[in-house]
Motif scaffolding. Sequence first.
Motif, PDB file in Angstrom:
ATOM      1  N   TYR A  13      -3.503 -17.760   7.533  1.00 30.54           N
ATOM      2  CA  TYR A  13      -4.129 -16.939   6.986  1.00 30.54           C
ATOM      3  C   TYR A  13      -5.475 -17.179   5.556  1.00 30.54           C
ATOM      4  CZ  TYR A  13      -1.409 -13.964   9.895  1.00 30.54           C
ATOM      5  OH  TYR A  13      -0.404 -13.921  10.908  1.00 30.54           O
ATOM      6  N   SER A 203      -5.930  -6.382  -4.015  1.00 30.04           N
ATOM      7  CA  SER A 203      -5.190  -4.948  -3.956  1.00 30.04           C
ATOM      8  C   SER A 203      -5.769  -4.237  -4.736  1.00 30.04           C
ATOM      9  CB  SER A 203      -3.654  -5.379  -4.349  1.00 30.04           C
ATOM     10  OG  SER A 203      -3.129  -4.229  -4.577  1.00 30.04           O
ATOM     11  N   ARG A 206      -8.718  -2.730  -2.782  1.00 30.88           N
ATOM     12  CA  ARG A 206      -8.417  -1.917  -1.163  1.00 30.88           C
ATOM     13  C   ARG A 206      -7.862  -0.710  -2.086  1.00 30.88           C
ATOM     14  NH1 ARG A 206      -6.514  -6.707   0.503  1.00 30.88           N
ATOM     15  NH2 ARG A 206      -4.473  -6.634  -0.309  1.00 30.88           N
ATOM     16  N   GLU A 219      -3.142   8.751  -1.649  1.00 26.20           N
ATOM     17  CA  GLU A 219      -1.749   8.990  -2.554  1.00 26.20           C
ATOM     18  C   GLU A 219      -0.635   8.811  -0.747  1.00 26.20           C
ATOM     19  OE1 GLU A 219      -2.425  13.191  -4.802  1.00 26.20           O
ATOM     20  OE2 GLU A 219      -4.142  13.080  -4.478  1.00 26.20           O
ATOM     21  N   VAL A 220      -1.009   9.672  -0.043  1.00 30.43           N
ATOM     22  CA  VAL A 220       0.283  10.000   1.027  1.00 30.43           C
ATOM     23  C   VAL A 220       0.797   8.248   0.870  1.00 30.43           C
ATOM     24  CG1 VAL A 220       0.851   9.849   2.958  1.00 30.43           C
ATOM     25  CG2 VAL A 220      -0.283  11.355   1.687  1.00 30.43           C
ATOM     26  N   ILE A 221      -0.274   6.797   0.783  1.00 34.75           N
ATOM     27  CA  ILE A 221       0.178   5.564   1.193  1.00 34.75           C
ATOM     28  C   ILE A 221       0.813   5.109  -0.121  1.00 34.75           C
ATOM     29  CG2 ILE A 221      -0.396   4.995   2.603  1.00 34.75           C
ATOM     30  CD1 ILE A 221      -2.524   3.587   1.227  1.00 34.75           C
ATOM     31  N   GLY A 222       0.795   6.145  -1.460  1.00 38.08           N
ATOM     32  CA  GLY A 222       1.471   5.450  -2.316  1.00 38.08           C
ATOM     33  C   GLY A 222       0.716   4.812  -4.170  1.00 38.08           C
TER      34      GLY A 222
ATOM     35  N   TYR B  81       3.188  10.289  -4.515  1.00 34.26           N
ATOM     36  CA  TYR B  81       3.532   9.305  -4.930  1.00 34.26           C
ATOM     37  C   TYR B  81       5.044   8.925  -4.647  1.00 34.26           C
ATOM     38  CZ  TYR B  81       3.995   5.195  -8.444  1.00 34.26           C
ATOM     39  OH  TYR B  81       3.912   4.050  -8.542  1.00 34.26           O
ATOM     40  N   ALA B  84       6.141   8.451  -1.300  1.00 36.06           N
ATOM     41  CA  ALA B  84       6.028   7.237  -0.713  1.00 36.06           C
ATOM     42  C   ALA B  84       7.179   5.780  -1.769  1.00 36.06           C
ATOM     43  CB  ALA B  84       4.169   6.619  -1.188  1.00 36.06           C
ATOM     44  N   ARG B  90       3.046   8.667   6.501  1.00 40.13           N
ATOM     45  CA  ARG B  90       3.344   9.630   7.009  1.00 40.13           C
ATOM     46  C   ARG B  90       1.746   9.217   8.126  1.00 40.13           C
ATOM     47  NH1 ARG B  90       0.903  15.028   5.421  1.00 40.13           N
ATOM     48  NH2 ARG B  90       0.382  15.072   7.166  1.00 40.13           N
ATOM     49  N   ASP B 105      -7.871  -4.446   6.456  1.00 41.85           N
ATOM     50  CA  ASP B 105      -7.354  -4.352   5.189  1.00 41.85           C
ATOM     51  C   ASP B 105      -7.020  -2.436   5.316  1.00 41.85           C
ATOM     52  OD1 ASP B 105      -8.932  -5.822   3.832  1.00 41.85           O
ATOM     53  OD2 ASP B 105     -11.118  -5.254   3.759  1.00 41.85           O
ATOM     54  N   MET B 108      -3.611  -3.457   5.111  1.00 35.80           N
ATOM     55  CA  MET B 108      -3.228  -4.145   3.609  1.00 35.80           C
ATOM     56  C   MET B 108      -3.027  -2.887   2.910  1.00 35.80           C
ATOM     57  SD  MET B 108      -2.915  -7.137   4.297  1.00 35.80           S
ATOM     58  CE  MET B 108      -3.065  -8.240   2.708  1.00 35.80           C
ATOM     59  N   THR B 109      -3.191  -1.672   3.016  1.00 40.27           N
ATOM     60  CA  THR B 109      -3.388  -0.704   1.954  1.00 40.27           C
ATOM     61  C   THR B 109      -2.333  -0.517   1.897  1.00 40.27           C
ATOM     62  OG1 THR B 109      -4.667   0.621   3.565  1.00 40.27           O
ATOM     63  CG2 THR B 109      -5.366   0.285   1.778  1.00 40.27           C
ATOM     64  N   GLY B 110      -1.631   0.091   3.044  1.00 39.75           N
ATOM     65  CA  GLY B 110      -0.066   0.468   3.852  1.00 39.75           C
ATOM     66  C   GLY B 110       0.717  -0.895   2.864  1.00 39.75           C
ATOM     67  N   THR B 112       0.329  -1.790  -0.562  1.00 41.09           N
ATOM     68  CA  THR B 112      -0.400  -1.454  -1.898  1.00 41.09           C
ATOM     69  C   THR B 112       1.588  -1.340  -2.979  1.00 41.09           C
ATOM     70  OG1 THR B 112      -1.910  -0.393  -1.312  1.00 41.09           O
ATOM     71  CG2 THR B 112      -1.287   0.600  -4.190  1.00 41.09           C
ATOM     72  N   LEU B 113       1.812  -0.387  -2.822  1.00 41.39           N
ATOM     73  CA  LEU B 113       2.718  -0.323  -3.862  1.00 41.39           C
ATOM     74  C   LEU B 113       4.078  -1.934  -3.520  1.00 41.39           C
ATOM     75  CD1 LEU B 113       4.507   3.214  -2.530  1.00 41.39           C
ATOM     76  CD2 LEU B 113       3.705   2.029  -4.681  1.00 41.39           C
ATOM     77  N   MET B 115       2.896  -4.894  -4.169  1.00 42.77           N
ATOM     78  CA  MET B 115       1.963  -6.263  -4.699  1.00 42.77           C
ATOM     79  C   MET B 115       2.042  -5.855  -6.121  1.00 42.77           C
ATOM     80  SD  MET B 115      -0.933  -6.062  -1.268  1.00 42.77           S
ATOM     81  CE  MET B 115      -1.282  -7.602  -2.202  1.00 42.77           C
ATOM     82  N   ARG B 137      -0.307 -10.978   4.155  1.00 42.18           N
ATOM     83  CA  ARG B 137      -1.106 -10.582   5.021  1.00 42.18           C
ATOM     84  C   ARG B 137      -0.115 -11.223   6.193  1.00 42.18           C
ATOM     85  NH1 ARG B 137      -6.694 -12.434   6.672  1.00 42.18           N
ATOM     86  NH2 ARG B 137      -6.666 -12.183   9.133  1.00 42.18           N
ATOM     87  N   GLU B 141      -0.271  -8.938   9.677  1.00 46.46           N
ATOM     88  CA  GLU B 141      -0.401  -9.517  11.102  1.00 46.46           C
ATOM     89  C   GLU B 141       0.562  -8.936  12.013  1.00 46.46           C
ATOM     90  OE1 GLU B 141      -3.207 -10.780  12.121  1.00 46.46           O
ATOM     91  OE2 GLU B 141      -3.539 -11.012  10.425  1.00 46.46           O
ATOM     92  N   ARG B 172      -1.064   1.587   9.998  1.00 44.88           N
ATOM     93  CA  ARG B 172      -0.791   1.756   7.806  1.00 44.88           C
ATOM     94  C   ARG B 172       0.385   2.176   7.148  1.00 44.88           C
ATOM     95  NH1 ARG B 172      -5.482   5.754   5.617  1.00 44.88           N
ATOM     96  NH2 ARG B 172      -3.563   6.837   6.431  1.00 44.88           N
ATOM     97  N   MET B 176       4.138   0.482   5.708  1.00 43.20           N
ATOM     98  CA  MET B 176       4.906   0.412   3.967  1.00 43.20           C
ATOM     99  C   MET B 176       6.554   0.628   4.421  1.00 43.20           C
ATOM    100  SD  MET B 176       2.758   4.599   3.462  1.00 43.20           S
ATOM    101  CE  MET B 176       4.127   4.313   2.271  1.00 43.20           C
TER     102      MET B 176
END
Lengths: 358, 262, 309
Positions: A13, A203, A206, A219-222, B81, B84, B90, B105, B108-110, B112-113, B115, B137, B141, B172, B176
């Motif tokens: 990766y 991050s 994104r 917002e929903v994903i934090g 927030y 999440a 959801r 990407d 990947m945003t899923g 975030t919390l 990272m 990543r 995958e 996504r 999480m």
Amino acid sequence: MIYRENGQFKTSYAADQQIFPIVQDRWAMLLLLVVAFVGVPLLSSEYLFRAIFIPFLILSLAAIGVNLLVGYCGQITLGAGAFMAVGAYAAYNFSIRIDGMPLLGALLLGGLSAAAMGIVFGAPSLRVRGLYLAMATLAAQFFWDWAFLRIKWFTNDAPSGSVSISHLQVMGWPIESPVEKYLFCLTLLAVFALAAKNLTRSSIGRQWMAIRDMDVAAEVIGIRPMFAKLSAFAVSSFYVGVAGALWGFVHLSSWEPAAFSVDRSFQLLFMVIIGGMGSIMGSFFGAAFIVVLPIFLNQMLPWLGELVGLSISTAAVSHAEFMIFGALIVFFLIVEPHGIARLWSTGKEKLRLWPFPH
Amino acid sequence: MMGERVIGDVILDLRNISLAFGGVKALTEISFDVREHEIRAIIGPNGAGKSSMLNVISGVYRPQQGEIVFHGEHFARMNSYKAAKAGIARTFQNIALFKGMSVLDNIMTGRTLMMKANLLQQAFWWGPARREELAHRAKVEEIIDFLEIQHIRKTPVGRLPYGLQKRVDLGRALAMEPRILLLDEPMAGMNVEEKQDMSRFILDVNDQMGTTIVLIEHDMGVVMDISDRVVVLDYGKKIGDGSPDAVRANPEVIQAYLGASH
Amino acid sequence: MAFFLETLIGGLMAGMLYSLVAIGFVLIFKASGVFNFAQGAMVLFAALAMARFSEWVPGWTGVSSPLFANSVAFVLAGIMMFVVAWLIERLVLRHLVNQEGATLLMATLGIAYLLEGIGQGIFGNDIYKIDVGMPKEPVFVLQNVFEGGILINKEDFIAALIAALLVGALTLFFQKTATGRALRAVADDHQAAQSIGIPLNRIWVIVWCVAGVTALVAGIIWGSKLGVQFSLATVAMRALPVVILGGLTSVPGAIVGGLIIGVGEKLSEVFLGPYVGGGIEIWFAYMLALVFLMFRPQGLFGEKIIDRV
């Protein structure tokens, strides 16, 4: 070597996440750097440095900053010029008020001051968007225009807000001749552009794009909109601020607030639109375009006019410039909102498949 | 990973939730609970308040009254927030993907919390940032493999057909690693084949990852097939709650669905 | 006290002029959801056309009456504004339907540049004057109330009167004519209006025309007061806080907002300015609007937007 990625298999990766995953691109980039660092200094004249290369480099840096905010985070700004001014005047004050303040230190502190201001004037973005935000950023523009003109402390009591700085040097190396200035700006730009690219693929980048594309879902994903938006304002203003400091210190060496007027703000926004929103490379295209076009028109239009027996005044050239910028903005917004950068990548995409497009 | 599917204790408890927009009542004193590992369906006619309910749970809307208890934690005012962070994920009825970003990407945003690298580390692709990026990543995958979307990982989602977008939306949310997954009409607008695929994914998520699922769905066949318990809403009120069979036999529910006079 | 009143009245007069420009913003925003940054460029364009035509007409026709020259120039400038409106709809708006507000705003910035370039290209870039016979001499009023009375510019007074007339005419147009009703329907809901057979494109052309005419009126008044020059385009910047304050969708809001900003600017400049070095008018208006925005994002008279997911 044909432009192909056949046979280039990624086994990790890490390899897949490189900025230029295709081998040919990496070579091209390396070549470009060699040309920029070695070729250009050997071959260019003083005029080219002063009129084209140095402004191009500095405005590219500013355009990257604006692009991070507008293109990546989707927050409009009409006040980028003010943040350039904050960067320039803050750097000026740090360097004259603190003995032995190194040039790099002053530039970075100028950037940080701009970042702080970016957070202050970006705060309305938490409640409003679109043109309301545009208004907030314009407020910043007009406020700082006024402040640097009227508050004498900022300009060390210089009349008309005009200040100047000289004898630039970095660790004993003088930054005086055009070549030195060029190399100094180029080095900074290379580092900052790389950092910007890294930010946009990590991050934080994104998060910015998520806020741009669909803020409720983000917002929903934090993702915290406050953190994402204010960090975009801060980072963007930092870039713009450093660019402003460079513009004042290196390009102009003496300047007044008018150098960073609302026209500058529009110009920066136009670079991003024409070059390509949401593309670091696009920022370079946009800056190059905006720096070169007026020079090109100045040379070309009178010459063309002579061909058909017309004499074209400088005023006419400047009107033509206005018209062309206006028309291009509209054109790109309608036809290709991702600007020259997208045209570029579409071209590359075609080349990758050529000569068998299916 | 495949284990006996055991329905556990109550994980999410909604107490007396009321929500109004201006003068319009969207939800009136609704209470129900969700048990760990179960698939809980919310059904009802259009405008019954199903999506509002999900929006309340995920903190998008603030109810005027009521309380949400999740994993023993009491939330009088939930926000996105907090939701999440607590492990609520959801999907959206009208796909709310990040259109300008690639599939990879988006998923990947899923993460975030999870990272933690700071800005400077990210800017210079420094050790922690780089390691973190690679580790996540790899996780992402796995999800891409699970959802069978390897071939489109680099495609911008705006270019994907509807069915695939729905899958990315699910991906996504899965990224999480949620304790509870809220699905808002995951099969709306799909053809039979796509519905089967989606049902399979939902069941697999529930089965293999042990994720609790709350879903809104209009296709009664699917709902009755895959859900353990069903809540029925009508005009913002709860009119039925129980096993699919019990709900199907409930006269009030039948009336709501057949559109008898109120 | 007399001084205060004088400042106040001066502010109200200036505010009326802001309102004139602001109304142009509001009309277009209501009907097409576009925040028209080019309104200032339109004012410049219209004023340039008016100034130059009134200069050229005597030469073209041989009639030297200023009244004749001004009337012909007004008609010609009006026609030019119609053409501009039509072209903008044709070439720009039509292709940007359903785009985000920010994109549209940037597009109008492009239009502004284009108009500024074309306008100056055709009409020149010097300072021109518009002389429609506005009285210049100031008068003193209320001499029996205050010692020395209050100084008022007759010109300002007439300008305010014209602005008020224009607003009245616009209100009638919106309330009483079929086109006005169609406009309001479009403002309410594009798609619904289209589905009952209102031709969206034509409505947009009309709205931009009307905005063009208000730009012309504003251009004439500003131009005869300050001379026609490039800086006229920046009145758009001055009018921006006005619309934000008044509410983007409200014509009365534009008027009240204009008055508040006009008065606020003048009072702050006179009573606050000396302490901070002067010249604070421009950003003061913005700060006022910005602070206001924090508490009431929809402005004084604007409609509240409720977000539903």
